[in-house]
Enzyme design. Structure first.
Site, PDB file in Angstrom:
ATOM      1  N   ARG A 176      -9.796   3.255   1.731  1.00 42.05           N
ATOM      2  CA  ARG A 176     -10.628   2.675   0.674  1.00 42.05           C
ATOM      3  C   ARG A 176     -11.858   3.572   0.499  1.00 42.05           C
ATOM      4  O   ARG A 176     -12.392   4.108   1.482  1.00 42.05           O
ATOM      5  CB  ARG A 176     -11.098   1.256   1.029  1.00 42.05           C
ATOM      6  CG  ARG A 176     -10.045   0.181   0.827  1.00 42.05           C
ATOM      7  CD  ARG A 176      -9.727  -0.046  -0.654  1.00 42.05           C
ATOM      8  NE  ARG A 176      -8.760  -1.116  -0.887  1.00 42.05           N
ATOM      9  CZ  ARG A 176      -7.446  -0.927  -1.088  1.00 42.05           C
ATOM     10  NH1 ARG A 176      -6.926   0.288  -1.068  1.00 42.05           N
ATOM     11  NH2 ARG A 176      -6.659  -1.953  -1.324  1.00 42.05           N
ATOM     12  N   HIS A 204      -5.588   6.865  -6.845  1.00 40.28           N
ATOM     13  CA  HIS A 204      -5.126   5.660  -6.127  1.00 40.28           C
ATOM     14  C   HIS A 204      -3.607   5.501  -6.271  1.00 40.28           C
ATOM     15  O   HIS A 204      -3.113   4.452  -6.698  1.00 40.28           O
ATOM     16  CB  HIS A 204      -5.862   4.401  -6.626  1.00 40.28           C
ATOM     17  CG  HIS A 204      -5.828   3.286  -5.608  1.00 40.28           C
ATOM     18  ND1 HIS A 204      -6.878   2.424  -5.401  1.00 40.28           N
ATOM     19  CD2 HIS A 204      -4.861   2.888  -4.731  1.00 40.28           C
ATOM     20  CE1 HIS A 204      -6.554   1.556  -4.453  1.00 40.28           C
ATOM     21  NE2 HIS A 204      -5.333   1.821  -4.034  1.00 40.28           N
TER      22      HIS A 204
HETATM   23  N1  LIG Z   1      -4.367   4.186  -1.357  1.00 40.80           N
HETATM   24  C1  LIG Z   1      -3.385   3.327  -1.433  1.00 40.80           C
HETATM   25  O1  LIG Z   1      -2.521   3.462  -2.297  1.00 40.80           O
HETATM   26  C2  LIG Z   1      -3.293   2.211  -0.444  1.00 40.80           C
HETATM   27  C3  LIG Z   1      -2.116   1.435  -0.399  1.00 40.80           C
HETATM   28  C4  LIG Z   1      -2.034   0.427   0.554  1.00 40.80           C
HETATM   29  C5  LIG Z   1      -3.077   0.196   1.443  1.00 40.80           C
HETATM   30  N2  LIG Z   1      -4.203   0.972   1.378  1.00 40.80           N
HETATM   31  C6  LIG Z   1      -5.302   0.745   2.331  1.00 40.80           C
HETATM   32  O2  LIG Z   1      -4.833   0.929   3.660  1.00 40.80           O
HETATM   33  C7  LIG Z   1      -5.500  -0.015   4.496  1.00 40.80           C
HETATM   34  C8  LIG Z   1      -4.771  -0.180   5.815  1.00 40.80           C
HETATM   35  O3  LIG Z   1      -3.572  -0.907   5.609  1.00 40.80           O
HETATM   36  P1  LIG Z   1      -2.714  -1.480   6.831  1.00 40.80           P
HETATM   37  O4  LIG Z   1      -1.608  -2.271   6.258  1.00 40.80           O
HETATM   38  O5  LIG Z   1      -2.376  -0.395   7.792  1.00 40.80           O
HETATM   39  O6  LIG Z   1      -3.799  -2.436   7.519  1.00 40.80           O
HETATM   40  P2  LIG Z   1      -3.724  -3.203   8.914  1.00 40.80           P
HETATM   41  O7  LIG Z   1      -2.294  -3.340   9.348  1.00 40.80           O
HETATM   42  O8  LIG Z   1      -4.558  -4.417   8.792  1.00 40.80           O
HETATM   43  O9  LIG Z   1      -4.400  -2.189   9.939  1.00 40.80           O
HETATM   44  C9  LIG Z   1      -5.757  -1.934   9.964  1.00 40.80           C
HETATM   45  C10 LIG Z   1      -6.072  -1.036  11.153  1.00 40.80           C
HETATM   46  O10 LIG Z   1      -7.475  -0.724  11.114  1.00 40.80           O
HETATM   47  C11 LIG Z   1      -8.057  -1.065  12.373  1.00 40.80           C
HETATM   48  N3  LIG Z   1      -9.447  -1.509  12.192  1.00 40.80           N
HETATM   49  C12 LIG Z   1      -9.918  -2.481  11.391  1.00 40.80           C
HETATM   50  N4  LIG Z   1     -11.250  -2.605  11.525  1.00 40.80           N
HETATM   51  C13 LIG Z   1     -11.620  -1.680  12.435  1.00 40.80           C
HETATM   52  C14 LIG Z   1     -12.854  -1.321  13.007  1.00 40.80           C
HETATM   53  N5  LIG Z   1     -14.002  -1.932  12.667  1.00 40.80           N
HETATM   54  N6  LIG Z   1     -12.877  -0.343  13.915  1.00 40.80           N
HETATM   55  C15 LIG Z   1     -11.717   0.286  14.273  1.00 40.80           C
HETATM   56  N7  LIG Z   1     -10.498  -0.017  13.770  1.00 40.80           N
HETATM   57  C16 LIG Z   1     -10.463  -0.984  12.862  1.00 40.80           C
HETATM   58  C17 LIG Z   1      -7.203  -2.200  12.888  1.00 40.80           C
HETATM   59  O11 LIG Z   1      -7.413  -2.302  14.292  1.00 40.80           O
HETATM   60  P3  LIG Z   1      -6.584  -3.356  15.182  1.00 40.80           P
HETATM   61  O12 LIG Z   1      -5.183  -2.790  15.216  1.00 40.80           O
HETATM   62  O13 LIG Z   1      -7.241  -3.321  16.489  1.00 40.80           O
HETATM   63  O14 LIG Z   1      -6.648  -4.662  14.441  1.00 40.80           O
HETATM   64  C18 LIG Z   1      -5.806  -1.722  12.489  1.00 40.80           C
HETATM   65  O15 LIG Z   1      -5.311  -0.796  13.416  1.00 40.80           O
HETATM   66  C19 LIG Z   1      -5.538  -1.268   3.615  1.00 40.80           C
HETATM   67  O16 LIG Z   1      -6.529  -2.163   4.049  1.00 40.80           O
HETATM   68  C20 LIG Z   1      -5.862  -0.692   2.254  1.00 40.80           C
HETATM   69  O17 LIG Z   1      -7.260  -0.620   2.100  1.00 40.80           O
HETATM   70  C21 LIG Z   1      -4.323   1.949   0.448  1.00 40.80           C
END
Ligand SMILES: NC(=O)c1ccc[n+]([C@@H]2O[C@H](COP(=O)([O-])OP(=O)(O)OC[C@H]3O[C@@H](n4cnc5c(N)ncnc54)[C@H](OP(=O)(O)O)[C@@H]3O)[C@@H](O)[C@H]2O)c1
Length: 311
Positions: free
Chosen positions: A226, A274
């Protein structure tokens, strides 16, 4: 009983999702009325939701059982005080596959210096052999559904991969770190840094000047997470000085990225609009119907957002 499932996203989305949702509902034996225009809010059981939808006040949806988000990111809905039922975020194989392809593609582009090859068509013969992947450390911040899949795919190509997350994790082939000390080490190792954290109060401006200083000279950055994960002023300064060698940015504080934004013209920045990945209707519809089936069977929903943590 016939369920009422409101599809609260844009019209293009509905045309794409309708056949897949109907297919999986039929497979699951669930009778449902489904669509973007259903009866009164008080009769809706589930909302299939995009945070950009017109539905922002959930209070009239008095019998709602869950909101099933079509996006992985929930920062625009997680703090909505009118939403009192479980919010499930999207974890979709198609979305994950797309993100793995985007991240691996751009990591290889940096690793092999493909930009240089494309720019250098002047007849200059510069035989510079790239190192092997095993000598190119990559760090992935965020080891969730997307980050861990990208980390595993990069490790399978022999990149030494370090991953960092809030809680301690174990991902095959990946050196997993957590906490503030872990972050310091993860940044210090990163010749290529990938940001796949969700946007929360705890991650906003995660890549700020002090953290950028901890990166090795010439580090390349990929941000498909993001926009607000990055302090833009600090990144632009580091790009100007060459401390950061290049950045490929897919997400921004303001989208579309305004025409006058310095990222567009910066020689060390690649902007993508994006498109790193997207939820795929075919695979995501099954995830949504699986969750509705679970709800109807009294089982806990999958991928429920922790409203306190914000993701
Ligand atoms: N550009 C695009 O087209 C696109 C598409 C889809 C998604 N995205 C982005 O990708 C992001 C990640 O997606 P996801 O499905 O992988 O999310 P997710 O499964 O919720 O994973 C988030 C990861 O970030 C870690 N995290 C969260 N807060 C943290 C902090 N304060 N310090 C350290 N680590 C932290 C979490 O740690 P824990 O494992 O310990 O909980 C987890 O490993 C989404 O939220 C979205 O913003 C972008």
């Amino acid at each position: 009983m016939t369920l009422n499932i409101l599809f609260a996203a844009n019209e293009t989305g509905w045309a794409e999702y309708e056949p897949h949702l109907r297919h999986w509902l039929a497979e699951a034996g669930i009778e449902a009325q489904l669509g973007p225009d259903l009866g009164p809010p008080s009769e809706i059981d589930y909302i299939v939701y995009a945070p950009s939808s017109e539905v922002q006040d959930f209070r009239p949806y008095s019998r709602l059982k869950a909101v099933l988000n079509l996006w992985a990111g929930v920062e625009d809905v997680v703090g909505n005080p009118t939403l009192q039922v479980p919010l499930a975020r999207m974890v979709d194989n198609g979305l994950t596959e797309g993100m793995v392809e985007w991240v691996v593609g751009h990591v290889l582009r940096y690793h092999l210096d493909i930009d240089h090859a494309l720019a250098n068509q002047s007849g200059e013969w510069l035989p510079k052999v790239p190192p092997l992947a095993r000598n190119r450390p990559v760090t992935v911040l965020g080891l969730g559904a997307l980050g861990s899949a990208c980390a595993k795919a990069l490790a399978a190509l022999n990149f030494p991969v370090t991953g960092w997350s809030r809680s301690a994790k174990s991902v095959a082939g990946v050196s997993c770190l957590s906490g503030p000390e872990g972050l310091e080490q993860a940044l210090a190792r990163a010749q290529i840094l990938v940001l796949l954290l969700p946007l929360t109060p705890g991650t906003e401006n995660m890549l700020n000047a002090p953290h950028i200083d901890q990166l090795p000279e010439g580090c390349c950055i990929l941000n498909p997470g993001r926009g607000p994960l990055i302090d833009d002023t600090a990144l632009l300064e580091a790009l100007d000085s060459g401390h950061v060698g290049h950045a490929t940015l897919d997400v921004f504080r303001t989208e579309p990225l305004p025409a006058e934004h310095p990222y567009w013209s910066h020689p060390r920045v690649t902007v993508t609009p994006h498109i790193a990945s997207a939820t795929r209707a075919e695979t995501a519809s099954k995830v949504i119907v699986d969750n509705i089936r679970r709800g109807e069977q009294g089982k806990p929903f999958l991928h429920v957002v922790d409203r306190q943590r914000g993701y």
